[in-house]
Motif scaffolding. Structure first.
Motif, PDB file in Angstrom:
ATOM      1  N   MET A 149       0.848  -1.171   0.000  1.00 21.73           N
ATOM      2  CA  MET A 149       0.000   0.000   0.000  1.00 21.73           C
ATOM      3  C   MET A 149       0.901   1.244   0.000  1.00 21.73           C
ATOM      4  SD  MET A 149      -2.654   1.451   2.926  1.00 21.73           S
ATOM      5  CE  MET A 149      -3.214  -0.153   3.307  1.00 21.73           C
ATOM      6  N   PRO A 150       0.607   2.205  -0.888  1.00 26.38           N
ATOM      7  CA  PRO A 150       1.425   3.423  -0.902  1.00 26.38           C
ATOM      8  C   PRO A 150       1.225   4.248   0.365  1.00 26.38           C
ATOM      9  CG  PRO A 150      -0.356   3.577  -2.514  1.00 26.38           C
ATOM     10  CD  PRO A 150      -0.412   2.208  -1.916  1.00 26.38           C
ATOM     11  N   PHE A 151       2.254   4.986   0.727  1.00 24.17           N
ATOM     12  CA  PHE A 151       2.209   5.852   1.898  1.00 24.17           C
ATOM     13  C   PHE A 151       1.187   6.970   1.711  1.00 24.17           C
ATOM     14  CE2 PHE A 151       4.005   9.589   4.190  1.00 24.17           C
ATOM     15  CZ  PHE A 151       3.857   9.105   5.482  1.00 24.17           C
ATOM     16  N   VAL A 152       1.094   7.515   0.488  1.00 29.50           N
ATOM     17  CA  VAL A 152       0.182   8.618   0.178  1.00 29.50           C
ATOM     18  C   VAL A 152      -0.632   8.227  -1.045  1.00 29.50           C
ATOM     19  CG1 VAL A 152       0.084  11.025  -0.594  1.00 29.50           C
ATOM     20  CG2 VAL A 152       1.788  10.346   1.082  1.00 29.50           C
ATOM     21  N   ASP A 153      -1.942   8.467  -1.032  1.00 31.31           N
ATOM     22  CA  ASP A 153      -2.779   8.181  -2.186  1.00 31.31           C
ATOM     23  C   ASP A 153      -2.567   9.222  -3.273  1.00 31.31           C
ATOM     24  OD1 ASP A 153      -5.157   6.670  -3.399  1.00 31.31           O
ATOM     25  OD2 ASP A 153      -5.764   8.778  -3.516  1.00 31.31           O
ATOM     26  N   HIS A 154      -2.658  10.501  -2.898  1.00 31.08           N
ATOM     27  CA  HIS A 154      -2.420  11.565  -3.874  1.00 31.08           C
ATOM     28  C   HIS A 154      -1.970  12.836  -3.175  1.00 31.08           C
ATOM     29  CE1 HIS A 154      -6.627  12.336  -2.706  1.00 31.08           C
ATOM     30  NE2 HIS A 154      -6.362  13.602  -2.994  1.00 31.08           N
ATOM     31  N   LEU A 155      -1.345  13.685  -3.934  1.00 34.07           N
ATOM     32  CA  LEU A 155      -0.865  14.962  -3.442  1.00 34.07           C
ATOM     33  C   LEU A 155      -1.311  16.013  -4.437  1.00 34.07           C
ATOM     34  CD1 LEU A 155       0.964  16.677  -1.594  1.00 34.07           C
ATOM     35  CD2 LEU A 155       2.868  16.050  -3.083  1.00 34.07           C
ATOM     36  N   GLY A 156      -2.109  16.985  -3.990  1.00 38.26           N
ATOM     37  CA  GLY A 156      -2.568  18.065  -4.843  1.00 38.26           C
ATOM     38  C   GLY A 156      -1.857  19.353  -4.492  1.00 38.26           C
ATOM     39  N   MET A 157      -1.421  20.077  -5.511  1.00 39.80           N
ATOM     40  CA  MET A 157      -0.727  21.347  -5.310  1.00 39.80           C
ATOM     41  C   MET A 157      -1.339  22.403  -6.220  1.00 39.80           C
ATOM     42  SD  MET A 157       3.201  20.088  -5.006  1.00 39.80           S
ATOM     43  CE  MET A 157       3.126  19.070  -6.459  1.00 39.80           C
ATOM     44  N   THR A 158      -1.358  23.629  -5.735  1.00 44.80           N
ATOM     45  CA  THR A 158      -1.887  24.756  -6.493  1.00 44.80           C
ATOM     46  C   THR A 158      -0.740  25.533  -7.109  1.00 44.80           C
ATOM     47  OG1 THR A 158      -3.774  24.873  -4.993  1.00 44.80           O
ATOM     48  CG2 THR A 158      -3.312  26.827  -6.315  1.00 44.80           C
ATOM     49  N   VAL A 159      -0.913  25.925  -8.374  1.00 41.59           N
ATOM     50  CA  VAL A 159       0.111  26.677  -9.097  1.00 41.59           C
ATOM     51  C   VAL A 159      -0.522  27.924  -9.718  1.00 41.59           C
ATOM     52  CG1 VAL A 159       1.519  24.639  -9.558  1.00 41.59           C
ATOM     53  CG2 VAL A 159      -0.236  25.311 -11.210  1.00 41.59           C
ATOM     54  N   ASP A 160       0.298  28.958  -9.926  1.00 38.61           N
ATOM     55  CA  ASP A 160      -0.200  30.196 -10.537  1.00 38.61           C
ATOM     56  C   ASP A 160      -0.567  30.012 -11.999  1.00 38.61           C
ATOM     57  OD1 ASP A 160      -0.519  32.295  -8.751  1.00 38.61           O
ATOM     58  OD2 ASP A 160       1.597  32.858  -8.803  1.00 38.61           O
ATOM     59  N   ASP A 161       0.256  29.321 -12.751  1.00 36.14           N
ATOM     60  CA  ASP A 161       0.085  29.174 -14.200  1.00 36.14           C
ATOM     61  C   ASP A 161       0.199  27.695 -14.534  1.00 36.14           C
ATOM     62  OD1 ASP A 161       0.465  29.040 -16.978  1.00 36.14           O
ATOM     63  OD2 ASP A 161       1.693  30.859 -17.038  1.00 36.14           O
ATOM     64  N   LEU A 162      -0.940  27.038 -14.734  1.00 35.65           N
ATOM     65  CA  LEU A 162      -0.947  25.592 -14.959  1.00 35.65           C
ATOM     66  C   LEU A 162      -0.149  25.193 -16.200  1.00 35.65           C
ATOM     67  CD1 LEU A 162      -1.856  22.816 -13.956  1.00 35.65           C
ATOM     68  CD2 LEU A 162      -3.994  23.159 -15.224  1.00 35.65           C
ATOM     69  N   PRO A 163      -0.345  25.824 -17.361  1.00 38.68           N
ATOM     70  CA  PRO A 163       0.457  25.416 -18.531  1.00 38.68           C
ATOM     71  C   PRO A 163       1.969  25.556 -18.296  1.00 38.68           C
ATOM     72  CG  PRO A 163      -1.423  26.718 -19.244  1.00 38.68           C
ATOM     73  CD  PRO A 163      -1.379  26.805 -17.738  1.00 38.68           C
ATOM     74  N   ALA A 164       2.401  26.624 -17.638  1.00 39.31           N
ATOM     75  CA  ALA A 164       3.827  26.804 -17.350  1.00 39.31           C
ATOM     76  C   ALA A 164       4.315  25.748 -16.360  1.00 39.31           C
ATOM     77  CB  ALA A 164       4.085  28.203 -16.799  1.00 39.31           C
ATOM     78  N   ALA A 165       3.492  25.401 -15.388  1.00 41.19           N
ATOM     79  CA  ALA A 165       3.872  24.373 -14.412  1.00 41.19           C
ATOM     80  C   ALA A 165       4.009  23.012 -15.087  1.00 41.19           C
ATOM     81  CB  ALA A 165       2.853  24.318 -13.279  1.00 41.19           C
ATOM     82  N   ILE A 166       3.148  22.726 -16.033  1.00 43.12           N
ATOM     83  CA  ILE A 166       3.236  21.459 -16.773  1.00 43.12           C
ATOM     84  C   ILE A 166       4.586  21.367 -17.495  1.00 43.12           C
ATOM     85  CG2 ILE A 166       2.296  20.141 -18.718  1.00 43.12           C
ATOM     86  CD1 ILE A 166      -0.500  21.238 -17.837  1.00 43.12           C
ATOM     87  N   VAL A 167       5.028  22.476 -18.077  1.00 43.01           N
ATOM     88  CA  VAL A 167       6.318  22.502 -18.781  1.00 43.01           C
ATOM     89  C   VAL A 167       7.451  22.132 -17.829  1.00 43.01           C
ATOM     90  CG1 VAL A 167       7.989  24.043 -19.914  1.00 43.01           C
ATOM     91  CG2 VAL A 167       5.570  24.115 -20.563  1.00 43.01           C
ATOM     92  N   GLN A 168       7.364  22.568 -16.579  1.00 39.60           N
ATOM     93  CA  GLN A 168       8.414  22.247 -15.606  1.00 39.60           C
ATOM     94  C   GLN A 168       8.263  20.845 -15.030  1.00 39.60           C
ATOM     95  OE1 GLN A 168       8.230  25.852 -13.022  1.00 39.60           O
ATOM     96  NE2 GLN A 168      10.370  26.098 -13.647  1.00 39.60           N
ATOM     97  N   TRP A 169       7.057  20.455 -14.672  1.00 42.87           N
ATOM     98  CA  TRP A 169       6.842  19.184 -13.983  1.00 42.87           C
ATOM     99  C   TRP A 169       6.877  17.966 -14.901  1.00 42.87           C
ATOM    100  CZ3 TRP A 169       6.433  17.947  -8.847  1.00 42.87           C
ATOM    101  CH2 TRP A 169       6.403  19.029  -7.957  1.00 42.87           C
ATOM    102  N   ASP A 170       6.354  18.078 -16.110  1.00 45.15           N
ATOM    103  CA  ASP A 170       6.210  16.898 -16.958  1.00 45.15           C
ATOM    104  C   ASP A 170       7.537  16.194 -17.264  1.00 45.15           C
ATOM    105  OD1 ASP A 170       4.372  15.121 -18.381  1.00 45.15           O
ATOM    106  OD2 ASP A 170       5.370  15.872 -20.187  1.00 45.15           O
ATOM    107  N   PRO A 171       8.610  16.900 -17.643  1.00 43.63           N
ATOM    108  CA  PRO A 171       9.860  16.172 -17.907  1.00 43.63           C
ATOM    109  C   PRO A 171      10.400  15.442 -16.679  1.00 43.63           C
ATOM    110  CG  PRO A 171       9.982  18.425 -18.753  1.00 43.63           C
ATOM    111  CD  PRO A 171       8.726  18.325 -17.932  1.00 43.63           C
ATOM    112  N   VAL A 172      10.257  16.043 -15.520  1.00 42.51           N
ATOM    113  CA  VAL A 172      10.763  15.436 -14.285  1.00 42.51           C
ATOM    114  C   VAL A 172       9.947  14.196 -13.930  1.00 42.51           C
ATOM    115  CG1 VAL A 172      11.044  15.782 -11.794  1.00 42.51           C
ATOM    116  CG2 VAL A 172      11.710  17.595 -13.396  1.00 42.51           C
ATOM    117  N   LEU A 173       8.635  14.338 -13.903  1.00 42.46           N
ATOM    118  CA  LEU A 173       7.800  13.207 -13.505  1.00 42.46           C
ATOM    119  C   LEU A 173       7.820  12.093 -14.541  1.00 42.46           C
ATOM    120  CD1 LEU A 173       4.871  15.137 -11.829  1.00 42.46           C
ATOM    121  CD2 LEU A 173       6.709  13.855 -10.724  1.00 42.46           C
ATOM    122  N   THR A 174       7.915  12.446 -15.815  1.00 42.90           N
ATOM    123  CA  THR A 174       8.047  11.422 -16.853  1.00 42.90           C
ATOM    124  C   THR A 174       9.345  10.652 -16.661  1.00 42.90           C
ATOM    125  OG1 THR A 174       6.704  12.704 -18.404  1.00 42.90           O
ATOM    126  CG2 THR A 174       8.155  11.036 -19.352  1.00 42.90           C
TER     127      THR A 174
END
Length: 144
Positions: A1-26
Protein backbone atom coordinates in the motif's frame (compact mmCIF):
# COMPACT_ATOMS: atom_id res chain seq x y z
CA UNK A 1 0.00 0.00 0.00
CA UNK A 2 1.42 3.42 -0.90
CA UNK A 3 2.21 5.85 1.90
CA UNK A 4 0.18 8.62 0.18
CA UNK A 5 -2.78 8.18 -2.19
CA UNK A 6 -2.42 11.56 -3.87
CA UNK A 7 -0.86 14.96 -3.44
CA UNK A 8 -2.57 18.06 -4.84
CA UNK A 9 -0.73 21.35 -5.31
CA UNK A 10 -1.89 24.76 -6.49
CA UNK A 11 0.11 26.68 -9.10
CA UNK A 12 -0.20 30.20 -10.54
CA UNK A 13 0.09 29.17 -14.20
CA UNK A 14 -0.95 25.59 -14.96
CA UNK A 15 0.46 25.42 -18.53
CA UNK A 16 3.83 26.80 -17.35
CA UNK A 17 3.87 24.37 -14.41
CA UNK A 18 3.24 21.46 -16.77
CA UNK A 19 6.32 22.50 -18.78
CA UNK A 20 8.41 22.25 -15.61
CA UNK A 21 6.84 19.18 -13.98
CA UNK A 22 6.21 16.90 -16.96
CA UNK A 23 9.86 16.17 -17.91
CA UNK A 24 10.76 15.44 -14.28
CA UNK A 25 7.80 13.21 -13.50
CA UNK A 26 8.05 11.42 -16.85
CA UNK A 27 11.73 10.70 -16.11
CA UNK A 28 10.62 9.29 -12.75
CA UNK A 29 8.28 6.87 -14.54
CA UNK A 30 4.98 8.71 -14.00
CA UNK A 31 2.25 8.88 -16.65
CA UNK A 32 0.42 12.15 -17.29
CA UNK A 33 -3.37 12.56 -17.51
CA UNK A 34 -4.84 15.92 -18.49
CA UNK A 35 -8.23 16.93 -17.09
CA UNK A 36 -10.45 19.97 -17.61
CA UNK A 37 -8.91 22.15 -14.89
CA UNK A 38 -5.96 20.08 -13.65
CA UNK A 39 -3.24 17.69 -14.67
CA UNK A 40 -2.17 14.54 -12.84
CA UNK A 41 0.69 12.06 -12.95
CA UNK A 42 0.64 8.59 -11.46
CA UNK A 43 2.94 5.60 -11.45
CA UNK A 44 1.56 2.08 -11.55
CA UNK A 45 -1.77 3.24 -10.13
CA UNK A 46 -0.11 4.23 -6.87
CA UNK A 47 0.52 7.74 -5.57
CA UNK A 48 -0.84 10.45 -7.83
CA UNK A 49 0.51 14.00 -8.03
CA UNK A 50 -2.04 16.62 -9.18
CA UNK A 51 -1.55 20.27 -10.15
CA UNK A 52 -4.47 22.69 -9.93
CA UNK A 53 -4.62 26.31 -11.09
CA UNK A 54 -4.85 28.93 -8.36
CA UNK A 55 -8.36 30.20 -7.62
CA UNK A 56 -6.85 33.66 -7.27
CA UNK A 57 -4.11 34.22 -9.87
CA UNK A 58 -0.99 36.02 -8.73
CA UNK A 59 -1.08 34.72 -5.15
CA UNK A 60 2.25 32.87 -5.45
CA UNK A 61 4.93 31.97 -5.28
CA UNK A 62 5.11 29.93 -2.10
CA UNK A 63 7.98 31.06 0.13
CA UNK A 64 10.06 28.21 1.48
CA UNK A 65 10.14 28.27 5.27
CA UNK A 66 6.67 29.77 5.71
CA UNK A 67 3.80 27.69 7.06
CA UNK A 68 2.81 25.03 4.57
CA UNK A 69 4.81 23.13 2.02
CA UNK A 70 8.43 22.24 2.92
CA UNK A 71 9.51 19.90 0.13
CA UNK A 72 8.79 16.54 -1.50
CA UNK A 73 11.67 14.05 -1.61
CA UNK A 74 11.80 11.37 -4.28
CA UNK A 75 13.65 8.16 -3.32
CA UNK A 76 16.23 7.68 -6.09
CA UNK A 77 18.13 4.42 -6.71
CA UNK A 78 21.62 5.78 -7.49
CA UNK A 79 23.77 8.89 -7.30
CA UNK A 80 24.01 8.91 -11.10
CA UNK A 81 20.20 8.98 -11.28
CA UNK A 82 20.11 11.93 -8.84
CA UNK A 83 22.51 13.75 -11.17
CA UNK A 84 20.42 12.86 -14.25
CA UNK A 85 17.13 13.97 -12.69
CA UNK A 86 18.70 17.17 -11.42
CA UNK A 87 19.89 17.98 -14.96
CA UNK A 88 16.43 17.24 -16.39
CA UNK A 89 14.80 19.57 -13.85
CA UNK A 90 17.26 22.39 -14.52
CA UNK A 91 16.75 22.00 -18.29
CA UNK A 92 12.97 22.28 -17.68
CA UNK A 93 13.42 25.62 -15.88
CA UNK A 94 13.66 24.58 -12.22
CA UNK A 95 15.93 26.76 -10.06
CA UNK A 96 18.83 25.07 -8.31
CA UNK A 97 18.55 25.29 -4.53
CA UNK A 98 21.39 22.84 -3.85
CA UNK A 99 23.52 21.01 -6.42
CA UNK A 100 23.84 17.22 -6.09
CA UNK A 101 26.20 16.37 -3.23
CA UNK A 102 26.69 14.25 -0.12
CA UNK A 103 24.89 15.33 3.06
CA UNK A 104 26.91 13.80 5.91
CA UNK A 105 24.81 15.71 8.45
CA UNK A 106 22.00 13.25 7.58
CA UNK A 107 24.30 10.22 7.23
CA UNK A 108 27.44 9.25 5.33
CA UNK A 109 25.42 7.71 2.45
CA UNK A 110 22.91 10.52 1.83
CA UNK A 111 23.35 12.08 -1.65
CA UNK A 112 20.78 14.56 -2.89
CA UNK A 113 19.91 17.68 -4.83
CA UNK A 114 17.17 20.26 -4.31
CA UNK A 115 15.33 22.26 -6.98
CA UNK A 116 12.41 24.69 -6.94
CA UNK A 117 9.84 25.47 -9.62
CA UNK A 118 8.47 28.92 -10.52
CA UNK A 119 5.72 28.47 -7.89
CA UNK A 120 8.24 28.03 -5.07
CA UNK A 121 7.49 24.31 -4.86
CA UNK A 122 10.67 22.51 -3.81
CA UNK A 123 11.55 18.91 -4.54
CA UNK A 124 14.52 16.76 -3.60
CA UNK A 125 16.10 13.87 -5.44
CA UNK A 126 17.51 11.72 -2.62
CA UNK A 127 19.70 8.63 -2.77
CA UNK A 128 19.85 7.19 0.73
CA UNK A 129 20.87 3.53 0.49
CA UNK A 130 20.50 1.31 3.53
CA UNK A 131 23.49 0.83 5.78
CA UNK A 132 25.49 -2.19 4.58
CA UNK A 133 27.28 -2.83 7.86
CA UNK A 134 25.93 -2.60 11.40
CA UNK A 135 26.77 0.59 13.33
CA UNK A 136 29.79 0.40 15.61
CA UNK A 137 29.06 -1.14 18.96
CA UNK A 138 26.26 -3.40 17.69
CA UNK A 139 26.21 -7.12 16.99
CA UNK A 140 25.17 -7.93 13.41
CA UNK A 141 21.61 -9.25 13.19
CA UNK A 142 20.67 -8.42 16.77
CA UNK A 143 20.02 -4.69 16.62
CA UNK A 144 21.98 -4.26 19.86
Amino acid sequence: MPFVDHLGMTVDDLPAAIVQWDPVLTALGYTRTDAHASVAWDRDGATELILFPAREPGTGPHRHGTVGWQHLAFDIATRAEVDRLHAIAVAAGWSVVREPKLYPRFNERYYASFVEDDNGIRIEFAHNPPRTTPPRGTVAGTGV
